[in-house]
Design a protein around this motif. Structure first.
Motif, PDB file in Angstrom:
ATOM      1  N   HIS A  33       0.906  -1.189   0.089  1.00 10.97           N
ATOM      2  CA  HIS A  33       0.105  -0.063   0.014  1.00 10.97           C
ATOM      3  C   HIS A  33       0.713   1.059  -0.036  1.00 10.97           C
ATOM      4  CE1 HIS A  33      -3.968  -1.875   0.546  1.00 10.97           C
ATOM      5  NE2 HIS A  33      -3.360  -2.719   1.609  1.00 10.97           N
ATOM      6  N   CYS A  47      -4.089   4.935  -1.217  1.00 14.83           N
ATOM      7  CA  CYS A  47      -4.320   4.379  -2.795  1.00 14.83           C
ATOM      8  C   CYS A  47      -5.362   3.621  -3.212  1.00 14.83           C
ATOM      9  CB  CYS A  47      -3.055   3.216  -3.089  1.00 14.83           C
ATOM     10  SG  CYS A  47      -2.968   2.053  -1.361  1.00 14.83           S
ATOM     11  N   CYS A  48      -5.985   2.717  -2.214  1.00 18.23           N
ATOM     12  CA  CYS A  48      -7.143   1.976  -3.002  1.00 18.23           C
ATOM     13  C   CYS A  48      -8.363   2.530  -1.891  1.00 18.23           C
ATOM     14  CB  CYS A  48      -7.141   0.562  -2.554  1.00 18.23           C
ATOM     15  SG  CYS A  48      -6.623   0.279  -0.743  1.00 18.23           S
ATOM     16  N   ARG A  50      -9.574   1.915   0.804  1.00 15.72           N
ATOM     17  CA  ARG A  50     -10.214   0.989   1.678  1.00 15.72           C
ATOM     18  C   ARG A  50     -10.163   1.411   3.267  1.00 15.72           C
ATOM     19  NH1 ARG A  50      -9.352  -5.149   0.082  1.00 15.72           N
ATOM     20  NH2 ARG A  50     -11.091  -5.356   1.490  1.00 15.72           N
ATOM     21  N   CYS A  64      -2.623  -3.264  -2.491  1.00 20.20           N
ATOM     22  CA  CYS A  64      -3.437  -3.194  -4.095  1.00 20.20           C
ATOM     23  C   CYS A  64      -2.425  -2.823  -5.005  1.00 20.20           C
ATOM     24  CB  CYS A  64      -4.327  -2.029  -3.894  1.00 20.20           C
ATOM     25  SG  CYS A  64      -3.792  -0.365  -3.400  1.00 20.20           S
ATOM     26  N   LYS A  65      -1.207  -2.572  -4.784  1.00 21.65           N
ATOM     27  CA  LYS A  65      -0.227  -2.233  -5.847  1.00 21.65           C
ATOM     28  C   LYS A  65       0.730  -3.365  -5.720  1.00 21.65           C
ATOM     29  CE  LYS A  65       0.771   2.146  -6.401  1.00 21.65           C
ATOM     30  NZ  LYS A  65       1.331   3.589  -6.375  1.00 21.65           N
TER      31      LYS A  65
END
Length: 219
Positions: A33, A47-48, A50, A64-65
């Motif tokens: 992340h 980033c995401c 969440r 997510c990356k």
């Protein structure tokens, strides 16, 4: 001869925490992340997007990356969504603006002026500078040096006579202390409570008070 075991390194990316070796670190092997966001008890990944209120559950959100593992610790730039309130400093009124207010007739009389704002009250609320005027609420009249033989015109209401200062005394002038009253076509003097309809009659109402002649009466 036994082969020497290659030491494994621990990935420092946020959300990964896996071990790897330099020879076994292909692209895409790391899931991580970017920096987190903390706001009013809520934890969120920038980033995401969440989020979670519980910190343990927040850390369990899978990365997510993807990329390669690394031993370099990321530089965290913790973002806060709290807006900073602007700090206002008290407005400073230019001196030129204040001088224009002093010359404005509406400001001097205490009325609101759209050109000069709300400082009209400030101009009218300034205390008198002259110490002799304390208790009177106004400035003491400035005395002029006048030749006692110089003819002057009395400015008291209802007088208008020519006088010399050498002949002036406390009963020399007959005048109206006023004020004059004009209402519903009636004209008169409040001091003596006489009211007439015609202007000529108003001008001929005899003065009701005596005093000193004055070339500069108090308005």
């Amino acid at each position: 001869m036994e082969e020497q075991e290659v030491p494994r390194l621990r990935c420092q990316r946020i959300g990964c925490d896996a071990t790897f070796t330099e020879d076994d670190n292909p692209e895409g092997s790391c899931c991580y992340h970017d920096s987190p966001i903390f706001h009013d008890g809520m934890k969120e990944w920038s980033c995401c997007k969440r989020r979670s209120h519980d910190f343990s559950l927040f850390l369990e959100i899978p990365g997510c990356k993807t990329g390669k593992h690394t031993t370099e610790k990321p530089v965290l730039t913790t973002t806060s969504t709290r807006k900073q309130m602007p700090i206002y400093s008290p407005a400073v009124v230019p001196a030129a603006n204040a001088s224009s207010k002093e010359s404005c007739s509406r400001c001097r009389q205490g009325f609101f002026c759209s050109d000069h704002g709300s400082l009209a009250k400030e101009l009218n609320s300034k205390p008198p500078v002259d110490g002799d005027a304390v208790g009177q609420g106004s400035f003491a009249p400035v005395k002029k040096i006048v030749d006692i033989n110089q003819p002057q015109t009395c400015r008291n209401k209802g007088c208008g006579k020519i006088f010399k200062e050498k002949d002036n005394h406390e009963t020399a002038c007959t005048y109206h202390p006023g004020p004059a009253v004009f209402h519903d076509r009636m004209r008169g003097w409040k001091c003596c409570d006489i009211h007439v309809k015609e202007f000529d009659e108003f001008m001929s109402i005899p003065p009701c008070s005596k005093g000193w002649h004055s070339a500069d009466p108090v308005s």
